[in-house]
Scaffold this motif. Structure first.
Motif, mmCIF file in Angstrom:
data_model
loop_
_atom_site.group_PDB
_atom_site.id
_atom_site.type_symbol
_atom_site.label_atom_id
_atom_site.label_comp_id
_atom_site.label_asym_id
_atom_site.label_seq_id
_atom_site.Cartn_x
_atom_site.Cartn_y
_atom_site.Cartn_z
ATOM 1 N N GLY A 20 -23.054 -25.391 -39.492
ATOM 2 C CA GLY A 20 -22.538 -26.061 -40.681
ATOM 3 C C GLY A 20 -23.108 -27.455 -40.863
ATOM 4 O O GLY A 20 -23.294 -27.917 -41.995
ATOM 5 N N PHE A 21 -23.410 -28.135 -39.764
ATOM 6 C CA PHE A 21 -24.017 -29.467 -39.872
ATOM 7 C C PHE A 21 -25.463 -29.361 -40.343
ATOM 8 O O PHE A 21 -25.907 -30.142 -41.199
ATOM 9 C CB PHE A 21 -23.944 -30.187 -38.528
ATOM 10 C CG PHE A 21 -22.539 -30.434 -38.059
ATOM 11 C CD1 PHE A 21 -21.763 -31.423 -38.643
ATOM 12 C CD2 PHE A 21 -21.979 -29.661 -37.062
ATOM 13 C CE1 PHE A 21 -20.464 -31.653 -38.228
ATOM 14 C CE2 PHE A 21 -20.678 -29.877 -36.634
ATOM 15 C CZ PHE A 21 -19.919 -30.874 -37.213
ATOM 16 N N ASN A 22 -26.200 -28.406 -39.806
ATOM 17 C CA ASN A 22 -27.576 -28.199 -40.257
ATOM 18 C C ASN A 22 -27.606 -27.862 -41.740
ATOM 19 O O ASN A 22 -28.539 -28.254 -42.457
ATOM 20 C CB ASN A 22 -28.235 -27.084 -39.465
ATOM 21 C CG ASN A 22 -28.443 -27.412 -37.997
ATOM 22 O OD1 ASN A 22 -28.605 -26.521 -37.176
ATOM 23 N ND2 ASN A 22 -28.438 -28.688 -37.623
ATOM 24 N N ASP A 23 -26.566 -27.164 -42.212
ATOM 25 C CA ASP A 23 -26.511 -26.774 -43.624
ATOM 26 C C ASP A 23 -26.391 -27.974 -44.557
ATOM 27 O O ASP A 23 -26.739 -27.873 -45.739
ATOM 28 C CB ASP A 23 -25.335 -25.821 -43.869
ATOM 29 C CG ASP A 23 -25.543 -24.450 -43.241
ATOM 30 O OD1 ASP A 23 -26.696 -24.116 -42.903
ATOM 31 O OD2 ASP A 23 -24.548 -23.716 -43.078
ATOM 32 N N ILE A 24 -25.876 -29.101 -44.049
ATOM 33 C CA ILE A 24 -25.783 -30.308 -44.881
ATOM 34 C C ILE A 24 -26.870 -31.324 -44.491
ATOM 35 O O ILE A 24 -26.727 -32.526 -44.723
ATOM 36 C CB ILE A 24 -24.382 -30.952 -44.821
ATOM 37 C CG1 ILE A 24 -24.024 -31.383 -43.383
ATOM 38 C CG2 ILE A 24 -23.332 -30.023 -45.391
ATOM 39 C CD1 ILE A 24 -22.803 -32.299 -43.315
ATOM 40 N N ALA A 25 -27.951 -30.823 -43.889
ATOM 41 C CA ALA A 25 -29.140 -31.632 -43.561
ATOM 42 C C ALA A 25 -28.895 -32.623 -42.438
ATOM 43 O O ALA A 25 -29.491 -33.711 -42.406
ATOM 44 C CB ALA A 25 -29.657 -32.349 -44.806
ATOM 45 N N VAL A 26 -28.013 -32.258 -41.490
ATOM 46 C CA VAL A 26 -27.698 -33.109 -40.356
ATOM 47 C C VAL A 26 -28.061 -32.373 -39.068
ATOM 48 O O VAL A 26 -27.751 -31.193 -38.908
ATOM 49 C CB VAL A 26 -26.192 -33.467 -40.340
ATOM 50 C CG1 VAL A 26 -25.803 -34.159 -39.049
ATOM 51 C CG2 VAL A 26 -25.847 -34.354 -41.533
ATOM 52 N N SER A 27 -28.715 -33.059 -38.152
ATOM 53 C CA SER A 27 -28.917 -32.505 -36.817
ATOM 54 C C SER A 27 -27.641 -32.692 -36.000
ATOM 55 O O SER A 27 -26.854 -33.620 -36.250
ATOM 56 C CB SER A 27 -30.084 -33.204 -36.119
ATOM 57 O OG SER A 27 -31.319 -32.808 -36.686
ATOM 58 N N VAL A 28 -27.443 -31.828 -35.018
ATOM 59 C CA VAL A 28 -26.187 -31.855 -34.264
ATOM 60 C C VAL A 28 -26.475 -31.623 -32.794
ATOM 61 O O VAL A 28 -27.424 -30.917 -32.426
ATOM 62 C CB VAL A 28 -25.189 -30.802 -34.818
ATOM 63 C CG1 VAL A 28 -25.751 -29.390 -34.697
ATOM 64 C CG2 VAL A 28 -23.838 -30.892 -34.113
ATOM 65 N N ALA A 29 -25.655 -32.233 -31.952
ATOM 66 C CA ALA A 29 -25.720 -32.014 -30.506
ATOM 67 C C ALA A 29 -24.299 -31.883 -29.984
ATOM 68 O O ALA A 29 -23.453 -32.750 -30.242
ATOM 69 C CB ALA A 29 -26.438 -33.155 -29.807
ATOM 70 N N ALA A 30 -24.019 -30.781 -29.278
ATOM 71 C CA ALA A 30 -22.756 -30.624 -28.567
ATOM 72 C C ALA A 30 -22.945 -31.208 -27.180
ATOM 73 O O ALA A 30 -23.849 -30.803 -26.450
ATOM 74 C CB ALA A 30 -22.370 -29.143 -28.483
ATOM 75 N N MET A 31 -22.094 -32.169 -26.805
ATOM 76 C CA MET A 31 -22.313 -32.899 -25.563
ATOM 77 C C MET A 31 -21.073 -32.875 -24.686
ATOM 78 O O MET A 31 -19.972 -33.235 -25.136
ATOM 79 C CB MET A 31 -22.698 -34.352 -25.861
ATOM 80 C CG MET A 31 -23.248 -35.092 -24.658
ATOM 81 S SD MET A 31 -23.817 -36.770 -25.064
ATOM 82 C CE MET A 31 -22.260 -37.638 -25.021
ATOM 83 N N GLY A 32 -21.232 -32.441 -23.427
ATOM 84 C CA GLY A 32 -20.164 -32.555 -22.452
ATOM 85 C C GLY A 32 -20.132 -33.958 -21.875
ATOM 86 O O GLY A 32 -21.168 -34.595 -21.696
#
Length: 284
Positions: free
Chosen positions: A62-74
């Motif tokens: 969903g973040f990529n769909d709004i032109a945003v890169s995303v990282a899930a971080m522990g």
């Protein structure tokens, strides 16, 4: 997308989790066009990097769909992060986020943190203490720092510049907290801790949200069974209003409980990020 996209946080406060297969960071960076804003998502008190699991892929997409890169971080409980949830270094967590922004496809001036529950507490702290983080989404947040989870002795969850932060103590072995393991209702224990804390203790533990260097979105639940996110969000709003906070801030108050964040609300969150993060950054 699943009906509920937030099955995490404080259920089973002392339960151990197996996080061996979870990466420290899972990146979904857009690899074309100009550098993109970055959203770093942070899970709750369960530890590890639960948001990197395959069933969370639609959420990250969903973040990529709004032109945003995303990282899930522990931030604890993965291979290269602390095993204990006590006195986690905000400096080290911020350094890991800043390192992610050095990727040539990331716009390092447009960085958001998006935390759930205990991660929402963390997201506000990161935004308050590190100017490199300039957008915050805090889902089921707290206005104060709390004691560390999964730690029987009373210790702060966080440290800054080597010093543990002041905190409000909701003892994990208290009767109300233990009762919550049966009823699923932990909010009374947190309410009791807040009511019994002195005004000076609450002021010392308060997250200085007015120092955040950009827009803030709060999402809370009016019937939160885990901790009083709705009331704590109201305290955050009051702090921002008193400080005449100069950036946009919003509060989405849901009628449900701690795990009621759904696709509709997530769409609202993404719209907020598109307006305050994407549109602003891409227009520069």
């Amino acid at each position: 997308m699943m009906k509920f996209i937030m099955p995490l946080a404080l259920v089973g406060l002392l339960a151990a989790c197996s996080n061996d297969a979870q990466p420290d960071v899972k990146k979904q960076f857009i690899q074309e066009g100009q550098p993109r804003p970055l959203v770093v998502v942070l899970g709750g008190s369960e530890g590890g990097n639960t948001l990197s699991a395959s069933h969370w892929r639609p959420f990250l997409d969903g973040f990529n769909d709004i032109a945003v890169s995303v990282a899930a971080m522990g931030y604890y409980g993965t291979q290269n992060t602390p095993s204990s949830a006590a006195e986690l270094s905000l400096n080290k967590i911020a350094d890991r986020i800043i390192t992610l922004t050095k990727d040539p496809m990331i716009d390092e001036k447009c960085v958001a943190v998006y935390g759930f529950s205990k991660g929402a507490e963390l997201a506000l702290l990161l935004g308050a203490h590190f100017d490199e983080i300039n957008h915050v989404v805090s889902v089921m947040p707290s206005h104060v720092s709390w004691n560390a989870v999964k730690t029987l002795s009373s210790r702060s969850s966080w440290s800054l510049n080597g010093t543990p932060l002041d905190y409000i103590d909701a003892p994990l072995l208290s009767w109300k907290m233990q009762k919550g393991n049966i009823t699923g209702e932990f909010t009374p224990a947190f309410n009791q801790a807040l009511s019994e804390a002195s005004a000076d203790a609450v002021a010392a533990a308060k997250i200085p949200v007015e120092k955040i260097n950009g827009p803030i979105l709060l999402v809370s639940a009016k019937h939160d069974e885990i901790w009083p996110s709705y009331q704590m969000s109201q305290h955050i709003e009051s702090s921002l209003q008193t400080a005449k906070f100069s950036y946009p801030f919003e509060h989405i108050a849901m009628d449900g409980g701690h795990y009621s964040l759904n696709k509709e609300v997530q769409t609202q969150v993404n719209q907020f990020l598109h307006q305050t993060l994407v549109d602003t950054c891409m227009a520069r």
